[in-house]
Design a protein around this motif. Sequence first.
Motif, PDB file in Angstrom:
ATOM      1  N   GLU A 188       0.823  -1.205   0.000  1.00 49.95           N
ATOM      2  CA  GLU A 188       0.000   0.000   0.000  1.00 49.95           C
ATOM      3  C   GLU A 188       0.864   1.265   0.000  1.00 49.95           C
ATOM      4  N   TYR A 189       1.997   1.213   0.667  1.00 56.08           N
ATOM      5  CA  TYR A 189       2.914   2.353   0.689  1.00 56.08           C
ATOM      6  C   TYR A 189       3.438   2.637  -0.718  1.00 56.08           C
ATOM      7  N   ILE A 190       3.853   1.575  -1.409  1.00 54.45           N
ATOM      8  CA  ILE A 190       4.391   1.742  -2.766  1.00 54.45           C
ATOM      9  C   ILE A 190       3.304   2.200  -3.724  1.00 54.45           C
ATOM     10  N   ALA A 192       0.765   3.970  -3.135  1.00 54.78           N
ATOM     11  CA  ALA A 192       0.408   5.363  -2.868  1.00 54.78           C
ATOM     12  C   ALA A 192       1.385   6.343  -3.503  1.00 54.78           C
ATOM     13  N   GLY A 193       2.522   5.812  -3.989  1.00 59.56           N
ATOM     14  CA  GLY A 193       3.522   6.661  -4.626  1.00 59.56           C
ATOM     15  C   GLY A 193       4.380   7.429  -3.657  1.00 59.56           C
ATOM     16  N   ASP A 194       4.341   7.052  -2.391  1.00 58.40           N
ATOM     17  CA  ASP A 194       5.172   7.728  -1.391  1.00 58.40           C
ATOM     18  C   ASP A 194       6.645   7.389  -1.614  1.00 58.40           C
ATOM     19  N   PRO A 195       7.550   8.315  -1.270  1.00 62.34           N
ATOM     20  CA  PRO A 195       8.974   8.092  -1.531  1.00 62.34           C
ATOM     21  C   PRO A 195       9.537   6.913  -0.738  1.00 62.34           C
ATOM     22  N   VAL A 196      10.286   6.079  -1.428  1.00 56.23           N
ATOM     23  CA  VAL A 196      10.912   4.917  -0.791  1.00 56.23           C
ATOM     24  C   VAL A 196      12.280   5.279  -0.247  1.00 56.23           C
ATOM     25  N   ILE A 197      13.070   5.980  -1.081  1.00 59.28           N
ATOM     26  CA  ILE A 197      14.449   6.249  -0.683  1.00 59.28           C
ATOM     27  C   ILE A 197      14.993   7.440  -1.469  1.00 59.28           C
ATOM     28  N   ASP A 198      15.803   8.254  -0.823  1.00 55.63           N
ATOM     29  CA  ASP A 198      16.508   9.348  -1.486  1.00 55.63           C
ATOM     30  C   ASP A 198      17.915   8.854  -1.787  1.00 55.63           C
ATOM     31  N   GLU A 199      18.116   8.429  -3.031  1.00 54.39           N
ATOM     32  CA  GLU A 199      19.390   7.785  -3.370  1.00 54.39           C
ATOM     33  C   GLU A 199      20.573   8.743  -3.293  1.00 54.39           C
TER      34      GLU A 199
END
Length: 299
Positions: A188-190, A192-199
């Motif tokens: 559900e987090y993914i 929703a398009g929420d940020p996973v990681i700031d590379e």
Amino acid sequence: METVTIKTTQNPAILKFELSEFIAGSRNFEFKNIDETANSPLAKQLFYLPFVKTVYISGNFIGIEKYSIVEWEDVQDEVAEQIAKFINDGGMIVKQDEETSKKVPSTVYVETTPNPAVMKFVSNRLLSKTTAEFKNIDETAASPLAKELFKFPFVKEVFIDENYISITKYAVAEWSEFTGEVRTFIREYIEAGDPVIDESMIQATPQAEKQKEEYFDNLDSTSQRIINILEEYVKPAVQGDGGNIAFDSYDEKEKRVKVILQGACSGCPSSTFTLKSGIENMLKDMLNDEDIKVEALNA
């Protein structure tokens, strides 16, 4: 100039053509035939190749599924060159229009690992091009998703790499009690398009610096050979188990190779055996040096 890297997948009919930049944002696109490619000039061009069955565009790659009329080894270089030329000539990869795009629902499946404390959650989306390990919530500035996962009281460590997340639990809890809950939360987090990681924040860390080409180019030839062996023969296997192995250093005088184990490999009961009976013996054989020793800094 954009370059294209060819990567195999677990499905022999599908190849990934990776780029240096993200091309689809948080969206995924799937095209089954040329009639569906109104919003992707690149996908439309690829369908002119008679062996192309399906085109996927996600994260930083274009995935292509072929018909069985050809073998990938006969055509993959030509396809990579065509994709690179299209992009370098200014061609549009995908029009991210809400009405015409076809979004692939996010899926997350669960895999066990050799480490009983670690479970692997695999996504159908690219999550990160840079491996990232978080030992506690204070280290999660670069990953909002990892920060949220640490709010589960049983989460001890989080490791993110490519399309999966390996989570280490505390011994007081059993995976059978909450695997489904974590899987649903990640999916559900993914979605929703929420940020996973700031590379960009991950790439600035000392360990990430050691993965860059400039660092590799300044190493001695033996260290370079060791890294190449680890990347080609060892890393794919440990990634499949939800972990990672990273080169730290090589002492030419002591013939000692130091590595860092991450994800499911860190703290795994079988990691010492793997290091000594697997990786160390492989390096001895491939470097033709029986004095080579391998040790993990965090074993």
